[in-house]
Design a protein around this motif. Structure first.
Motif, PDB file in Angstrom:
ATOM      1  N   LEU A 297       0.862  -1.178   0.000  1.00  0.00           N
ATOM      2  CA  LEU A 297       0.000   0.000   0.000  1.00  0.00           C
ATOM      3  C   LEU A 297       0.902   1.232   0.000  1.00  0.00           C
ATOM      4  O   LEU A 297       1.704   1.429   0.920  1.00  0.00           O
ATOM      5  N   THR A 298       0.763   2.055  -1.032  1.00  0.00           N
ATOM      6  CA  THR A 298       1.778   3.073  -1.321  1.00  0.00           C
ATOM      7  C   THR A 298       1.157   4.415  -1.670  1.00  0.00           C
ATOM      8  O   THR A 298       0.156   4.486  -2.382  1.00  0.00           O
ATOM      9  N   SER A 299       1.780   5.483  -1.187  1.00  0.00           N
ATOM     10  CA  SER A 299       1.513   6.825  -1.697  1.00  0.00           C
ATOM     11  C   SER A 299       2.774   7.296  -2.413  1.00  0.00           C
ATOM     12  O   SER A 299       3.880   7.186  -1.875  1.00  0.00           O
ATOM     13  N   LEU A 300       2.612   7.798  -3.627  1.00  0.00           N
ATOM     14  CA  LEU A 300       3.754   8.249  -4.428  1.00  0.00           C
ATOM     15  C   LEU A 300       3.897   9.764  -4.424  1.00  0.00           C
ATOM     16  O   LEU A 300       4.547  10.322  -5.310  1.00  0.00           O
ATOM     17  N   GLU A 301       3.334  10.450  -3.408  1.00  0.00           N
ATOM     18  CA  GLU A 301       3.203  11.897  -3.503  1.00  0.00           C
ATOM     19  C   GLU A 301       3.939  12.690  -2.424  1.00  0.00           C
ATOM     20  O   GLU A 301       3.699  13.891  -2.286  1.00  0.00           O
ATOM     21  N   PHE A 302       4.831  12.058  -1.669  1.00  0.00           N
ATOM     22  CA  PHE A 302       5.503  12.821  -0.619  1.00  0.00           C
ATOM     23  C   PHE A 302       6.336  13.950  -1.238  1.00  0.00           C
ATOM     24  O   PHE A 302       7.102  13.738  -2.175  1.00  0.00           O
ATOM     25  N   GLY A 303       6.161  15.162  -0.675  1.00  0.00           N
ATOM     26  CA  GLY A 303       6.884  16.322  -1.188  1.00  0.00           C
ATOM     27  C   GLY A 303       6.049  17.221  -2.066  1.00  0.00           C
ATOM     28  O   GLY A 303       6.548  18.223  -2.588  1.00  0.00           O
TER      29      GLY A 303
ATOM     30  N   VAL B  62      11.113   3.450   1.103  1.00  0.00           N
ATOM     31  CA  VAL B  62      11.113   4.840   0.634  1.00  0.00           C
ATOM     32  C   VAL B  62      11.784   4.877  -0.732  1.00  0.00           C
ATOM     33  O   VAL B  62      12.947   4.482  -0.880  1.00  0.00           O
ATOM     34  N   GLY B  63      11.039   5.336  -1.716  1.00  0.00           N
ATOM     35  CA  GLY B  63      11.548   5.362  -3.078  1.00  0.00           C
ATOM     36  C   GLY B  63      11.375   6.729  -3.719  1.00  0.00           C
ATOM     37  O   GLY B  63      11.043   7.723  -3.067  1.00  0.00           O
ATOM     38  N   LEU B  64      11.585   6.764  -5.013  1.00  0.00           N
ATOM     39  CA  LEU B  64      11.534   8.002  -5.795  1.00  0.00           C
ATOM     40  C   LEU B  64      10.381   7.946  -6.787  1.00  0.00           C
ATOM     41  O   LEU B  64      10.192   6.937  -7.473  1.00  0.00           O
ATOM     42  N   THR B  65       9.614   9.025  -6.839  1.00  0.00           N
ATOM     43  CA  THR B  65       8.597   9.194  -7.867  1.00  0.00           C
ATOM     44  C   THR B  65       9.132  10.169  -8.905  1.00  0.00           C
ATOM     45  O   THR B  65       9.226  11.377  -8.639  1.00  0.00           O
ATOM     46  N   VAL B  66       9.532   9.662 -10.050  1.00  0.00           N
ATOM     47  CA  VAL B  66      10.073  10.521 -11.106  1.00  0.00           C
ATOM     48  C   VAL B  66       8.928  11.306 -11.746  1.00  0.00           C
ATOM     49  O   VAL B  66       7.904  10.746 -12.132  1.00  0.00           O
ATOM     50  N   THR B  67       9.113  12.621 -11.848  1.00  0.00           N
ATOM     51  CA  THR B  67       8.095  13.504 -12.414  1.00  0.00           C
ATOM     52  C   THR B  67       8.603  14.084 -13.728  1.00  0.00           C
ATOM     53  O   THR B  67       9.660  14.723 -13.760  1.00  0.00           O
ATOM     54  N   LEU B  68       7.829  13.842 -14.797  1.00  0.00           N
ATOM     55  CA  LEU B  68       8.232  14.302 -16.131  1.00  0.00           C
ATOM     56  C   LEU B  68       7.135  15.121 -16.806  1.00  0.00           C
ATOM     57  O   LEU B  68       7.167  15.316 -18.020  1.00  0.00           O
ATOM     58  N   THR B  69       6.166  15.591 -16.019  1.00  0.00           N
ATOM     59  CA  THR B  69       5.071  16.384 -16.569  1.00  0.00           C
ATOM     60  C   THR B  69       4.919  17.678 -15.782  1.00  0.00           C
ATOM     61  O   THR B  69       5.359  17.788 -14.641  1.00  0.00           O
TER      62      THR B  69
ATOM     63  N   ARG C 222      23.497  -0.543  -5.910  1.00  0.00           N
ATOM     64  CA  ARG C 222      22.404   0.133  -5.202  1.00  0.00           C
ATOM     65  C   ARG C 222      21.170   0.236  -6.107  1.00  0.00           C
ATOM     66  O   ARG C 222      20.384   1.175  -6.013  1.00  0.00           O
ATOM     67  N   GLU C 223      20.986  -0.753  -6.971  1.00  0.00           N
ATOM     68  CA  GLU C 223      19.906  -0.712  -7.954  1.00  0.00           C
ATOM     69  C   GLU C 223      18.528  -0.749  -7.280  1.00  0.00           C
ATOM     70  O   GLU C 223      18.221  -1.692  -6.559  1.00  0.00           O
ATOM     71  N   PRO C 224      17.688   0.266  -7.515  1.00  0.00           N
ATOM     72  CA  PRO C 224      16.329   0.239  -6.975  1.00  0.00           C
ATOM     73  C   PRO C 224      15.447  -0.713  -7.791  1.00  0.00           C
ATOM     74  O   PRO C 224      15.764  -1.061  -8.928  1.00  0.00           O
ATOM     75  N   ALA C 225      14.345  -1.132  -7.198  1.00  0.00           N
ATOM     76  CA  ALA C 225      13.344  -1.886  -7.953  1.00  0.00           C
ATOM     77  C   ALA C 225      12.626  -0.928  -8.897  1.00  0.00           C
ATOM     78  O   ALA C 225      12.466   0.259  -8.611  1.00  0.00           O
ATOM     79  N   LEU C 226      12.182  -1.456 -10.013  1.00  0.00           N
ATOM     80  CA  LEU C 226      11.473  -0.664 -11.014  1.00  0.00           C
ATOM     81  C   LEU C 226       9.984  -0.955 -10.895  1.00  0.00           C
ATOM     82  O   LEU C 226       9.570  -2.110 -10.947  1.00  0.00           O
TER      83      LEU C 226
ATOM     84  N   ALA D 265      20.313  10.866   1.580  1.00  0.00           N
ATOM     85  CA  ALA D 265      21.557  10.197   1.999  1.00  0.00           C
ATOM     86  C   ALA D 265      21.491   8.685   1.907  1.00  0.00           C
ATOM     87  O   ALA D 265      22.172   7.980   2.660  1.00  0.00           O
ATOM     88  N   ARG D 266      20.692   8.164   0.994  1.00  0.00           N
ATOM     89  CA  ARG D 266      20.653   6.733   0.692  1.00  0.00           C
ATOM     90  C   ARG D 266      19.932   6.551  -0.640  1.00  0.00           C
ATOM     91  O   ARG D 266      19.169   7.425  -1.061  1.00  0.00           O
ATOM     92  N   PRO D 267      20.170   5.448  -1.314  1.00  0.00           N
ATOM     93  CA  PRO D 267      19.501   5.257  -2.606  1.00  0.00           C
ATOM     94  C   PRO D 267      18.027   4.940  -2.423  1.00  0.00           C
ATOM     95  O   PRO D 267      17.610   4.424  -1.376  1.00  0.00           O
ATOM     96  N   PRO D 268      17.203   5.242  -3.422  1.00  0.00           N
ATOM     97  CA  PRO D 268      15.784   4.900  -3.336  1.00  0.00           C
ATOM     98  C   PRO D 268      15.584   3.387  -3.390  1.00  0.00           C
ATOM     99  O   PRO D 268      16.300   2.687  -4.104  1.00  0.00           O
ATOM    100  N   ALA D 269      14.598   2.894  -2.636  1.00  0.00           N
ATOM    101  CA  ALA D 269      14.302   1.457  -2.659  1.00  0.00           C
ATOM    102  C   ALA D 269      13.616   1.053  -3.959  1.00  0.00           C
ATOM    103  O   ALA D 269      13.711  -0.094  -4.391  1.00  0.00           O
ATOM    104  N   PHE D 270      12.933   2.000  -4.576  1.00  0.00           N
ATOM    105  CA  PHE D 270      12.258   1.748  -5.850  1.00  0.00           C
ATOM    106  C   PHE D 270      12.152   3.067  -6.599  1.00  0.00           C
ATOM    107  O   PHE D 270      12.323   4.153  -6.022  1.00  0.00           O
ATOM    108  N   VAL D 271      11.872   2.968  -7.892  1.00  0.00           N
ATOM    109  CA  VAL D 271      11.623   4.162  -8.702  1.00  0.00           C
ATOM    110  C   VAL D 271      10.349   3.939  -9.505  1.00  0.00           C
ATOM    111  O   VAL D 271      10.204   2.923 -10.195  1.00  0.00           O
ATOM    112  N   ALA D 272       9.412   4.876  -9.371  1.00  0.00           N
ATOM    113  CA  ALA D 272       8.170   4.852 -10.142  1.00  0.00           C
ATOM    114  C   ALA D 272       8.115   6.106 -11.010  1.00  0.00           C
ATOM    115  O   ALA D 272       8.653   7.149 -10.638  1.00  0.00           O
ATOM    116  N   ILE D 273       7.468   6.003 -12.155  1.00  0.00           N
ATOM    117  CA  ILE D 273       7.271   7.157 -13.034  1.00  0.00           C
ATOM    118  C   ILE D 273       5.854   7.672 -12.831  1.00  0.00           C
ATOM    119  O   ILE D 273       4.885   6.934 -13.025  1.00  0.00           O
ATOM    120  N   GLN D 274       5.713   8.925 -12.438  1.00  0.00           N
ATOM    121  CA  GLN D 274       4.393   9.503 -12.191  1.00  0.00           C
ATOM    122  C   GLN D 274       3.562   9.533 -13.474  1.00  0.00           C
ATOM    123  O   GLN D 274       4.071   9.727 -14.572  1.00  0.00           O
TER     124      GLN D 274
END
Length: 283
Positions: A24-30, A80-87, A173-177, A141-150
């Protein structure tokens, strides 16, 4: 005695297979104060499995420490992962990106129109993904556990190709995709390519509905989640009310109400009991 043992083992095996695990995930922190407070409260309550961070706005460098501390304090482990924003309204981080995209990224439709004609700028997209990964690591100060594309943009070949290229270069340090939602053939093809590059993948499940009635949210966990793959990422969009300086459109008011209702439902005492009844496990 052996026959009874076999029966018990079979029952245990059936129960394990019947149990469904979800992220169960929210991709919107920040993105806003109301969203960030809601996410932190849900982590403390043990109600979120994972959080994706948006690093392209000004809030990321001011808010990250609260997320980091809450994740450390919470009894339930949270990815804790990264939500890539391209829009839009996000802006490119690189000079190359500004040259290709302008002062702000284009809308979703820009990608949808150009993708079939193979006119998406893959190198510029890769540069922006890499810059957002670097900014996450620099601040958190650490790599993302996963990377999602918004915005489910990962379904476009140039976007997921750029994503796989960047992540496969993060040696050690490869994150999950996170795979795009709703397109199984595309997702399976991306998963195969990512696996060949040494990357783990996370399938996307159905999103928690934006509903004003608790009944719709209960029905989602009773029925709507049945077809989700085990260990799928199920997205939610909880938020506290936001302070509004200007009058809000009816559409935005309904969305805000639905976000608040998601938060109220997920943090309620009813929610963990519902998961137990349905044999759903947050991991």
């Amino acid at each position: 005695m052996q026959a009874l043992l076999n029966v018990l083992l079979n029952l245990l095996d059936w129960e394990i297979r019947a149990m469904k695990r979800i992220l169960l995930t929210s991709l919107e922190f920040g993105q806003s104060y109301g969203v960030d407070r809601a996410i932190c409260d849900l982590i403390i309550a043990g109600r979120l499995s994972a959080v994706g961070c948006v690093v392209t706005g000004e809030m990321w460098s001011r808010e990250f420490y609260q997320l980091r501390d809450v994740v450390a304090w919470a009894e339930h482990e949270t990815m804790v992962g990264l939500t890539v924003t391209l829009t839009k309204p996000a802006a490119p981080l690189t000079d190359f990106g500004h040259t290709v995209f302008g002062d702000v990224f284009p809308a979703n439709w820009w990608y949808a129109i150009r993708s079939p004609m193979k006119m998406l700028p893959e190198e510029a997209i890769a540069a922006e993904i890499a810059a957002q990964v670097d900014l996450f690591e620099e601040v958190y100060a650490r790599p993302p556990a996963f990377v999602a594309i918004q915005g489910n943009l990962a379904k476009h070949p140039a976007v997921h190709s750029a994503l796989i290229t960047v992540l496969s270069m993060m040696t050690g340090r490869e994150p999950a995709l996170v795979l795009p939602a709703g397109v199984s053939r595309t997702s399976n093809a991306i998963a195969k390519r990512a696996t060949k590059s040494g990357l783990e993948t996370i399938f996307s499940g159905p999103d928690l509905p934006m509903a004003d009635e608790d009944t719709d949210l209960r029905d989602f966990f009773w029925h709507g989640i049945n077809e989700a793959q085990d260990s799928a990422m199920v997205l939610c969009r909880p938020s506290y009310p936001e302070e509004q300086a200007q009058p809000v459109k009816k559409k935005n008011m309904r969305q805000s109400s639905s976000r608040e209702n998601q938060l109220k439902f997920l943090i309620s005492e009813e929610f963990p009991f519902l998961l137990m009844e349905k044999d759903i496990f947050l991991f």
